[in-house]
Write an enzyme that holds these catalytic residues in place. Sequence first.
Site, PDB file in Angstrom:
ATOM      1  N   GLU A 283      45.477 -16.392  43.048  1.00 15.01           N
ATOM      2  CA  GLU A 283      44.378 -16.804  43.653  1.00 15.01           C
ATOM      3  C   GLU A 283      44.023 -17.739  45.042  1.00 15.01           C
ATOM      4  OE1 GLU A 283      41.108 -14.602  42.982  1.00 15.01           O
ATOM      5  OE2 GLU A 283      42.715 -13.109  41.682  1.00 15.01           O
TER       6      GLU A 283
ATOM      7  N   CYS B 244      38.727   0.300  49.738  1.00 19.61           N
ATOM      8  CA  CYS B 244      37.839   0.405  50.234  1.00 19.61           C
ATOM      9  C   CYS B 244      37.912  -1.389  51.483  1.00 19.61           C
ATOM     10  CB  CYS B 244      36.131  -0.146  49.671  1.00 19.61           C
ATOM     11  SG  CYS B 244      34.711  -0.710  50.681  1.00 19.61           S
TER      12      CYS B 244
ATOM     13  N   CYS C 174      36.389   6.764  51.760  1.00 20.62           N
ATOM     14  CA  CYS C 174      36.045   6.981  50.669  1.00 20.62           C
ATOM     15  C   CYS C 174      35.687   8.275  49.821  1.00 20.62           C
ATOM     16  CB  CYS C 174      34.608   7.313  52.384  1.00 20.62           C
ATOM     17  SG  CYS C 174      33.613   6.098  52.784  1.00 20.62           S
TER      18      CYS C 174
ATOM     19  N   CYS D 129      26.753   5.665  47.248  1.00 22.32           N
ATOM     20  CA  CYS D 129      27.346   4.236  48.244  1.00 22.32           C
ATOM     21  C   CYS D 129      26.048   4.247  49.620  1.00 22.32           C
ATOM     22  CB  CYS D 129      28.534   4.393  48.527  1.00 22.32           C
ATOM     23  SG  CYS D 129      29.199   3.658  49.885  1.00 22.32           S
TER      24      CYS D 129
END
Length: 415
Positions: free
Chosen positions: A100, A255, A262, A271
């Site tokens: 992370e 995305c 899409c 969306c």
Amino acid sequence: MWRALRAACAANIGNPADVSPQAEEGFQIAVFSFPSPAKRGKVPKADGGNLGAMAKGTSNIIRGTASLIAPRLLRWHAKHGRNNLPWQHPRSAYRVWLSEVMLQQTQVATVIPYFLRFVEKFPDLASLAAAPLDDVFALWSGLGYYSRARNLKRTAQLCVGQHGGDLPRDFDELSALPGIGRSTAGAILAQAHGLRFPILDGNVKRVLARWRGTEGWPGASAVNSKLWTIAEKQTPRHRIVDYTQAIMDLGATVCARTRPRCGECPLADDCVALARGLTATLPGRKPARNIPTRSTVMLVLRDAQGRLLIERRPPIGVWAGLWSLPEAIDRAGAKRDAVRYGEINGKRAVADLKPFVHGFSHYRLEITPLLLRVATATRVADDPDRRWVHPEQAAALGLPAPVRKLIASLAQLSE
């Protein structure tokens, strides 16, 4: 009850075999039908609107907070998600934490080789806590944002000294450690322990901002608060590990910031950004500001043995604590400084090297390297922050990436 619910799920969200009774309970599914925006003749309501009100013929709403995206994300992730990243096997708190931190401002493909080298050298918190900071910097060199490496080292020391050698499982204790904010703490607890904590890294911000039509720059306090509210509501009660990875993967692979795919997105039907043609403008950009340019002359002092003089930078500021080449304000100052470290003689003693520019987040640095050959190097053994090293020795130290590249390029120069 479950038979009726599963029949509703089959009609509204796909194959009922994809959703277990436990998952249905955990998601607190609101069973809606979401036809495409074109078919229903309207666009989804942005931000805090009630998505349930958008769908006509809503027949059943399970009481409780609904996750409208978790079932779809999990089905998508089962087929398209990234399940073989090195920090996933094993998915320990230590490995999740390292990944992370490394992934902040850095793409997965870049991080993987750094992560593998890092865990080979420092397989656990104890080994990282005991390591010299120079060794940590050496393995981090090239990833940038070097405060992250310092925070890793400091956090490891605190965990060994105060938390029994482990990253704490308590959110407040974990998020209080250096370099661990709300999203990073949530990611560690969610992925390593399966605890229900939302995350909001850059990829997740993009997914949620587009899905709900949240306008504005996510770094702004009000916008960030809205996105956290959405993230909290959409995080399910079960399969936290898979959901967390799924929403990060969707942002990273589908995305995307530019040219989002899409047509492949499981959230496309409702969306807001897609329906309103706003995928190119959501999330909002950071307000533009003028980036100043600074300049420096970098001294490449080389003695008769081919050694270079390097020095440790101050503990605060740019490249804090890293080894680098000495710097001067201008060419004349560089020559004045150079004589302190050796005698400069001969026509070939001074040579201009190719200038280059290095970009930081808050300014651009124009670097002019100046090669100065010294006949006799001054001893610096009594100075812990300066040393003469051969280029291959310098490569093993924590050097900023542009300095490392500059030193590597010297091998192409004739003596």
